[in-house]
Design a protein around this motif. Structure first.
Motif, short mmCIF file in Angstrom:
data_model
loop_
_atom_site.label_atom_id
_atom_site.label_comp_id
_atom_site.label_asym_id
_atom_site.label_seq_id
_atom_site.Cartn_x
_atom_site.Cartn_y
_atom_site.Cartn_z
N GLY A 123 21.24 -9.03 -23.68
CA GLY A 123 21.28 -7.72 -24.35
C GLY A 123 20.37 -7.90 -25.69
O GLY A 123 19.35 -8.74 -25.55
N PHE A 124 20.67 -7.29 -26.78
CA PHE A 124 19.73 -7.25 -27.91
C PHE A 124 20.51 -7.92 -29.32
O PHE A 124 19.89 -7.65 -30.22
CB PHE A 124 19.13 -5.85 -27.95
CG PHE A 124 18.15 -5.40 -27.13
CD1 PHE A 124 16.98 -5.82 -26.96
CD2 PHE A 124 18.73 -4.80 -26.00
CE1 PHE A 124 16.05 -5.51 -26.38
CE2 PHE A 124 17.69 -4.31 -24.83
CZ PHE A 124 16.66 -4.78 -25.12
N SER A 125 21.50 -8.65 -29.03
CA SER A 125 21.99 -9.36 -30.15
C SER A 125 21.19 -10.32 -30.57
O SER A 125 20.11 -10.74 -29.82
CB SER A 125 23.49 -10.24 -29.88
OG SER A 125 23.07 -11.22 -28.70
N ALA A 126 21.11 -11.16 -31.80
CA ALA A 126 20.12 -12.08 -32.16
C ALA A 126 20.37 -13.21 -31.27
O ALA A 126 19.49 -13.83 -30.89
CB ALA A 126 20.61 -12.52 -33.50
N LYS A 196 14.01 7.79 -31.35
CA LYS A 196 14.97 9.13 -31.52
C LYS A 196 16.40 8.67 -31.22
O LYS A 196 17.42 9.23 -31.95
CB LYS A 196 14.49 10.29 -30.51
CG LYS A 196 14.96 11.77 -30.96
CD LYS A 196 14.26 12.80 -30.07
CE LYS A 196 14.91 14.09 -30.29
NZ LYS A 196 14.85 14.78 -29.00
N LYS A 197 16.76 7.93 -30.21
CA LYS A 197 18.06 7.55 -29.68
C LYS A 197 18.54 6.75 -30.89
O LYS A 197 19.94 6.89 -31.16
CB LYS A 197 18.12 6.81 -28.46
CG LYS A 197 18.02 7.81 -27.34
CD LYS A 197 18.30 6.98 -26.08
CE LYS A 197 17.94 7.83 -24.76
NZ LYS A 197 17.88 7.25 -23.69
N ALA A 198 17.92 5.89 -31.32
CA ALA A 198 18.65 4.92 -32.24
C ALA A 198 18.84 5.92 -33.74
O ALA A 198 19.84 5.47 -34.32
CB ALA A 198 17.47 3.75 -32.66
N ARG A 199 17.97 6.76 -34.08
CA ARG A 199 18.17 7.38 -35.20
C ARG A 199 19.39 8.18 -35.10
O ARG A 199 20.23 8.46 -36.08
CB ARG A 199 16.91 8.44 -35.66
CG ARG A 199 15.85 7.63 -36.22
CD ARG A 199 15.85 6.94 -37.44
NE ARG A 199 14.71 6.42 -38.03
CZ ARG A 199 14.83 5.63 -38.74
NH1 ARG A 199 15.74 5.10 -39.53
NH2 ARG A 199 13.50 5.27 -39.46
N ALA A 200 19.72 8.56 -33.78
CA ALA A 200 20.72 9.69 -33.52
C ALA A 200 22.10 8.65 -33.29
O ALA A 200 23.26 9.16 -33.01
CB ALA A 200 20.50 10.35 -32.30
N GLY A 201 21.88 7.26 -33.46
CA GLY A 201 23.18 6.46 -33.37
C GLY A 201 23.46 6.33 -32.00
O GLY A 201 24.69 5.71 -31.75
N THR A 210 18.00 -0.98 -36.91
CA THR A 210 19.39 -1.48 -37.18
C THR A 210 19.43 -3.04 -36.57
O THR A 210 20.44 -3.85 -36.62
CB THR A 210 20.54 -0.69 -36.38
OG1 THR A 210 19.99 -0.47 -35.12
CG2 THR A 210 21.03 0.58 -37.01
N SER A 211 18.32 -3.37 -36.29
CA SER A 211 18.04 -4.94 -36.26
C SER A 211 16.74 -5.21 -36.91
O SER A 211 15.62 -4.63 -36.92
CB SER A 211 18.12 -5.06 -34.62
OG SER A 211 18.01 -6.48 -34.21
N PRO A 212 16.57 -6.69 -37.12
CA PRO A 212 15.45 -7.21 -38.03
C PRO A 212 14.18 -7.31 -37.36
O PRO A 212 14.12 -7.48 -35.98
CB PRO A 212 15.92 -8.25 -38.81
CG PRO A 212 16.97 -8.73 -38.09
CD PRO A 212 17.53 -7.82 -37.33
#
Ligand SMILES: Nc1ncnc2c1ncn2[C@@H]1O[C@H](COP(=O)(O)OS(=O)(=O)O)[C@@H](OP(=O)(O)O)[C@H]1O
Ligand SMILES: Nc1ncnc2c1ncn2[C@@H]1O[C@H](COP(=O)(O)OP(=O)(O)O)[C@@H](O)[C@H]1O
Length: 254
Positions: A123-126, A196-201, A210-212
């Motif tokens: 996935g997209f965890s560090a 758009k999806k990320a901004r909408a949570g 929400t990730s560096p």
């Protein structure tokens, strides 16, 4: 392409194309033992060493330098990094087209595609991004050892992960290219609708939101993929490859 020559110098074989030394030592592919394995940088970060003590490296009889001689150019990793929508895939594929049409052996490893197969479990965890980049780095290295110009298009947001890939190959084998597009432009482009999806949570751990993303500080090349035309960026990459002796100026002069 000019005919490349293999020249024996002591224990080494050198690959020459005109005045350019294309390859290095014949035993360059043995840098497995020399691969830098850095210490964990945060709790839970994985460190990879062989689990078994009973595996022994088998040296190839055909070396990288001989494969490069056959190809007429050096193998190399062109590592494109940048935010989602910054232009990594577009630029990597455009550079590949340019190289392919001039007789170079190339392959693009692309983020979304690799995550359908080899890295489908990540996935997209560090930690998962770290493992993603580790696997891709090892794969890119194999392509390069095969004498291929491998172009990778991954966000690869952490400097340490990119540096680890740099550390498993020889100096000059890893060319880091920063696709420097500001997040505002990436978000305007929103090629896949993910911002758009990320901004909408609706999308967690999204890079830049929400990730560096850690921009490179000392990369080989920064391209302004935010405002420059694509063909200008392609030419900058080709120029860097000529400058670094990867490809021959004769075949790439216009
Ligand atoms: N949370 C989150 N953050 C960033 N990107 C996301 C996310 N979820 C899905 N995607 C899609 O996955 C692509 C990035 O995969 P990468 O393998 O390049 O990411 S990483 O290097 O491991 O950070 C990325 O592709 P690109 O837009 O080509 O960069 C996105 O399409
Ligand atoms: N100079 C440029 N280099 C790369 N892409 C560009 C450039 N200028 C505009 N673009 C556009 O930006 C978008 C980048 O998308 P993409 O290549 O999928 O980015 P990434 O792979 O980084 O997510 C594409 O729509 C592309 O046409």
């Amino acid at each position: 392409m000019n005919k490349p020559q293999l020249i024996e110098t002591g224990e080494h074989l050198e690959l020459r194309l005109g005045d350019i030394e294309l390859g290095g030592s014949a035993d360059r592919s043995r840098n497995f033992e020399k691969a830098k394995r850095s210490s964990p940088m945060f709790p839970g970060q994985r460190v990879h060493r062989p689990v078994s003590n009973h595996i022994v490296w088998h040296d190839a009889t055909i070396k990288r330098v001989q494969r490069e001689a056959l190809n007429g150019h050096r193998g190399v990793i062109l590592w494109f990094t940048g935010l989602s929508g910054s232009g990594k895939s577009t630029l990597a594929h455009a550079v590949e087209e340019e190289l392919h049409h001039r007789g170079c052996r190339t392959f693009v490893l692309d983020g979304d595609n690799v995550r359908h197969g080899l890295c489908a479990d990540l996935g997209f965890s560090a930690q998962d991004r770290q493992e993603n980049i580790r696997r891709i780095g090892e794969m890119a290295k194999m392509f390069m050892e095969a004498g291929t110009i491998v172009l990778t298009a991954f966000i690869s947001p952490y400097c340490a992960d990119r540096e680890r890939v740099r550390g498993i190959v020889e100096p000059g084998d890893f060319i880091e290219i920063y696709c420097d597009t500001p997040i505002e432009i990436c978000e305007l482009r929103d090629v896949k609708g993910l911002y758009k999806k990320a901004r909408a949570g609706q999308l967690a751990e999204f890079t830049g939101i929400t990730s560096p993303y850690e921009a490179p500080e000392n990369c080989e090349l920064t391209v302004d993929t935010g405002t420059e035309e694509l063909d200008v960026c392609v030419q900058q990459v080709i120029d860097k490859m000529i400058q670094n002796g990867i490809i021959n100026v004769v075949n790439f002069s216009y």
